[in-house]
Design a protein around this motif. Structure first.
Motif: not given
Length: 340
Positions: A36-39, A57-63, A309-312, A337-340
């Motif tokens: 989850v970004c400020g944008s 939403l979203g543009h930050e990703i790993t997978g 740095y990952v808090t939630q 972060i969100v986990k699909p």
């Protein structure tokens, strides 16, 4: 598949949509984490300059790559990856100079031509894929994208200032990541500010030499005292308080550099004479050039520890709560972060 849309002001809905098709130059990624970004907050709050609801939403990703196009040779099915979420036109002068971040025709997630990362599967050009080292968790890998913002910003303000003194105004996600990068670049003295006691303590933990609360103290006076009355060589603005540009100028020495990272979308007053009188530079920092995304990936793959740095973390079904968590800051938060 499921995807989280901003459908109206401060409203997020999870909808079922088809799994994206890919072309011969793309890959399909099974999303493990999305930041989850400020944008994203700007989209959520209706203040984003060009992304408007309805949008994923979203543009930050790993997978994990689950499908590759016929022309793809640089990655394979099963690779653990992150994505540089911008694709320039490849024809303009900015793209030719390696500055796709400034391309007027670039594609980014969450727009009609490219879905956002708050989705179970995400298509991406193979040329924008960066592999994660085996020892990098998906959670930490999510931070490569905002880390690239910090890397780019520190290169932008590097007007002979590297290894000298730096002030970071705002110790949220990007401010604290800028601190992490600045430590690797060898700045001799780093001063951080934030209105949150938690964020100030995290800045100290992550290596800041001094931290200040801009509400309870005169930050420029404190900075001048620490720098023999001169001010810092460079100042990075990572928050959006109405007086923050003036504060940055007041913290910075004559002929110093102020870098502006925060996406401040409302008009704020700026005492421009201070920049003239002190011959200071005010430099904008827009996302990142591709080479700085690669640098950020290398920093993480080579052991830069960003675990704390990952808090939630929230499931995709609670995307609304994830946005609210960052927007309202009712609890200690750096990166959600969100986990699909």
């Amino acid at each position: 598949m499921k995807a989280a849309f901003v459908t109206d002001l401060k409203k997020v809905e999870v909808k079922d949509i088809p799994v994206p098709e890919i072309n011969e130059d793309q890959v399909l990624i099974k999303t493990h984490t999305a930041g989850v970004c400020g944008s994203d907050l700007h989209l959520f709050l209706g203040t984003h300059p060009f992304r408007k609801a309805p949008a994923i939403l979203g543009h930050e990703i790993t997978g994990e790559i689950v499908k590759v196009g016929a022309n793809v040779t640089n990655v394979k099915i099963g690779d653990r990856v992150t994505v540089e979420p911008q694709l320039g036109c490849g024809k303009c002068g900015f793209c030719a100079d390696g500055n796709e971040n400034l391309c007027l025709s670039k594609s980014v997630p969450g727009t009609p031509n490219w879905i956002g990362t708050f989705s179970e599967f995400f298509p991406a050009p193979a040329c924008k894929i960066h592999k994660l080292a085996d020892n990098v968790t998906y959670e930490v890998g999510t931070l490569v994208e905002p880390l690239a913002v910090a890397v780019h910003a520190l290169h932008r303000i590097d007007q002979g200032t590297r290894g000298r003194t730096l002030c970071i105004l705002g110790s949220g996600t990007v401010g604290l990541l800028a601190l992490a990068v600045a430590k690797t670049y060898g700045y001799s003295k780093i001063i951080c500010t934030d209105t949150s006691e938690y964020n100030r303590q995290m800045a100290l933990k992550f290596g800041a030499d001094h931290v200040y609360d801009p509400i309870s103290c005169d930050v420029p006076a404190e900075v001048k005292q620490l720098t023999d009355g001169k001010g810092v060589d460079a100042c990075l603005v990572c928050a959006g308080a109405p007086n923050i540009i003036d504060q940055a100028s007041a913290c910075t020495r004559k002929q110093g550099v102020v870098g502006l990272v925060a996406m401040i979308t409302s008009n704020i007053p700026v005492y421009t004479y201070s920049f003239v009188f002190n011959e200071q530079k005010l430099i904008g920092c827009m996302t990142y050039a591709p080479k700085y995304f690669a640098e950020a990936t290398a920093l993480v793959n080579n052991g830069l520890d960003l675990t704390e740095y990952v808090t939630q973390s929230f499931p995709l079904s609670q995307a609304q709560e994830a946005l609210s968590c960052l927007a309202e800051k009712k609890e200690n938060v750096i990166k959600v972060i969100v986990k699909p």
